[in-house]
Scaffold this motif. Structure first.
Motif, PDB file in Angstrom:
ATOM      1  N   LYS A  40       2.682   5.076  -7.653  1.00  0.00           N
ATOM      2  CA  LYS A  40       1.484   5.282  -8.455  1.00  0.00           C
ATOM      3  C   LYS A  40       0.788   6.590  -8.090  1.00  0.00           C
ATOM      4  N   LYS A  53       0.830  -1.203   0.000  1.00  0.00           N
ATOM      5  CA  LYS A  53       0.000   0.000   0.000  1.00  0.00           C
ATOM      6  C   LYS A  53       0.866   1.257   0.000  1.00  0.00           C
ATOM      7  N   ASP A  82       2.808  -7.212 -11.610  1.00  0.00           N
ATOM      8  CA  ASP A  82       1.840  -7.029 -10.523  1.00  0.00           C
ATOM      9  C   ASP A  82       1.777  -5.546 -10.184  1.00  0.00           C
ATOM     10  N   HIS A  83       0.804  -4.859 -10.768  1.00  0.00           N
ATOM     11  CA  HIS A  83       0.711  -3.416 -10.568  1.00  0.00           C
ATOM     12  C   HIS A  83       0.193  -3.050  -9.174  1.00  0.00           C
ATOM     13  N   ASN A  84      -0.283  -4.051  -8.431  1.00  0.00           N
ATOM     14  CA  ASN A  84      -0.646  -3.799  -7.032  1.00  0.00           C
ATOM     15  C   ASN A  84       0.569  -3.842  -6.119  1.00  0.00           C
ATOM     16  N   ARG A 113       2.584   1.591  -3.388  1.00  0.00           N
ATOM     17  CA  ARG A 113       1.706   2.141  -4.431  1.00  0.00           C
ATOM     18  C   ARG A 113       1.587   3.653  -4.306  1.00  0.00           C
ATOM     19  N   HIS A 139       2.200  -6.317  -4.914  1.00  0.00           N
ATOM     20  CA  HIS A 139       2.305  -7.404  -3.951  1.00  0.00           C
ATOM     21  C   HIS A 139       3.607  -8.167  -4.167  1.00  0.00           C
TER      22      HIS A 139
END
Length: 521
Positions: free
Chosen positions: A97, A90, A443-445, A93, A447
């Motif tokens: 992002k 989190k 994995d754009h999240n 990101r 993780h």
């Protein structure tokens, strides 16, 4: 060791909902609202440098501190530079992002400067007009989908040579019975061959080996690339105290990296010079590989030095991730025969035994891709991604991140995070299978961090993914792999100094397909 850096130990955390990126808010006001992330207390001026030097390798010291302090974000001060390590997806990101525009630059440091030829490249260049130009050029003219298709035949040739090379190791007394193969040599040879082939149009710098393996030149070239990668952004003292470079090579990094760069580029640069002469003299009139494309770019028109530097960076960025990941995947799969059997069943179902697996099969090879993805998760190629540098003061996850901070995401911290992954230290490709949905390696999240994301996202995702999947698919389809005689299991220990397997993987290979499918010399 304290539970916070100099600011966080003194500043009371108050309301966190203020607009702390408001330019009207002074840094002192920002610090009165948000603390630095937790971290060891720094000394005046030098920060945590002495403690860092006493705790090598640095990446293991950083991860131990994060574990000991039970924090997913850590702040070190090395000289005047704040180094922010992150292991929470989190928070990661938010950096890469949500606030990517603030954290999309790169450090100005010794290793980055030398490797990029004075920031003439793309990946290592700080944010600016040159970086924007090169990023667009690579995306549209070098690493595009069209160019990927155009170069497929060259990749196919190297996929066939991979099978030929392993097959030649299986000859014993003029029969094909099986042989012990150094898998590390195989995967590094394939990965470096592919990038040499698509850039220079040739597998070898010299004569190579008659069995399809590397020659002396290729071995020296790969070793030098690995050395450069080992010392790139390696927490060198002179990166945080640049004035020291005028006095001494404090930790010896500069001498090592300069020598490795010279060794690698002595093979590459002469080919660039020769090709430019061929185009100038009219010997070359048709583009056959990426070097031709670089030479004939019009907008922008690259200088000779820029072409050489960019090709060197392309070499560095391409070969190590697939080779490291597939060596680890093979080691884990040999230790778990059921995983090997499932991958073979998928290949036999999708491809059969009457032809070799091709790139066109990749979309249907979800279990093979899951094995690759799991290797990238559990055994990443490096402890951290390349550092991101903040171009202004910012707040992330409620913490103050000052301008000029180096933000590094922990690949092991993300990929082995027990809050995200069940039984995170177990190699389990099934965790990535999701019904009929196609498996991808990104994995754009965040993780896990196989390829970076955001403005500094890896431009070679398509090439790197294709190389890694084809490498594993060809190896698994073409041969039965077993432990060498007398070995109870594969030792899965990591190197102390990096995340490579401590010992190269040796395995007994036996052909499993009809004889005529194996490419001959």
């Amino acid at each position: 060791m304290t539970t916070g850096s100099e600011a966080s130990s003194e500043v009371e955390i108050v309301a966190l909902d203020a607009d702390c990126n408001d330019p009207k808010i002074e840094r002192s006001q920002l610090l009165s609202i948000h603390p630095f992330p937790p971290g060891p207390k720094p000394l005046p001026y030098i920060g945590n440098i002495i403690t860092m030097l006493r705790n090598k390798p640095t990446f293991r010291w950083i991860h131990k501190m994060m574990d000991d302090m039970n924090t997913k974000i850590l702040c070190l001060r090395l000289g005047n530079v704040h180094v922010i390590a992150v292991s929470d997806p989190k928070i990661a990101r938010e950096f890469l992002k949500d606030k990517d525009g603030i954290f999309a630059s790169r450090p100005d440091c010794m290793s980055g400067n030398l490797t990029s030829g004075g920031y003439q490249t793309t990946v290592l260049a700080p944010m600016g007009d040159h970086w924007k130009m090169m990023r667009k050029t690579l995306a549209m003219k070098i690493l595009s989908v069209d160019k990927h298709k155009w170069l497929q035949e060259k990749r196919d040739v190297e996929a066939d040579n991979l099978i030929r090379y392993i097959y030649n190791q299986c000859h014993v007394d003029s029969t094909v019975t099986g042989g012990v193969v150094n898998v590390r040599t195989v995967v590094q040879q394939y990965s470096s061959n592919v990038i040499r082939k698509i850039v220079f149009g040739s597998r070898y710098f010299g004569k190579g080996s008659t069995d399809g393996g590397p020659g002396e030149e290729e071995i020296e070239h790969v070793d030098s690339l690995l050395t450069v990668l080992s010392y790139l952004y390696a927490f060198s003292v002179t990166d945080y105290f640049p004035w020291l470079r005028w006095i001494t090579d404090f930790d010896g990094h500069e001498m090592i990296i300069r020598k490795a760069i010279r060794t690698a580029r002595k093979y590459q640069d002469r080919l660039v010079d020769e090709r430019i002469r061929e185009w100038k003299d009219g010997v070359k009139t048709k583009e056959d590989d990426l070097l031709d494309v670089f030479i004939n770019l019009e907008n922008p028109r690259l200088t000779v030095d820029q072409i050489k530097a960019q090709i060197f960076e392309l070499m560095l960025a391409t070969f190590d991730n697939p080779s490291n990941g597939i060596e680890w995947a093979m080691a884990e799969m040999i230790n778990q025969p059921m995983i090997f059997e499932k991958s073979i069943q998928e290949l036999d179902s999708v491809v059969g035994k009457d032809r070799l697996v091709q790139e066109s099969d990749i979309p249907k090879l979800n279990y093979i891709k899951s094995c690759v993805r799991e290797a990238f998760r559990l055994h990443p190629v490096a402890p951290f991604n390349l550092p991101h540098v903040s171009i202004e003061d910012a707040t992330v996850a409620g913490y103050f991140i000052p301008k000029g901070s180096h933000v590094i995401l922990s690949r092991t911290g993300l990929g082995r995070n027990p809050e995200i992954w069940d039984d995170p230290l177990t190699f389990n490709p099934d965790r990535h299978m999701n019904g009929d949905k196609e498996v991808v390696l990104t994995d754009h999240n965040l993780h896990m961090l196989s390829f970076s994301t955001g403005r500094r996202g890896c431009g070679g995702v398509l090439l790197g993914s294709t190389m890694a999947v084809m490498l594993l698919a060809r190896i698994v389809q073409g041969f039965v792999w077993e432990l060498p005689p007398g070995e109870p299991c594969v030792d899965l220990k990591e190197n102390l100094q990096d995340l490579m397997k401590a010992k190269p993987l040796l395995a007994l290979a036996k052909p499993r397909l009809p004889h005529h499918l194996y490419p001959m010399c």
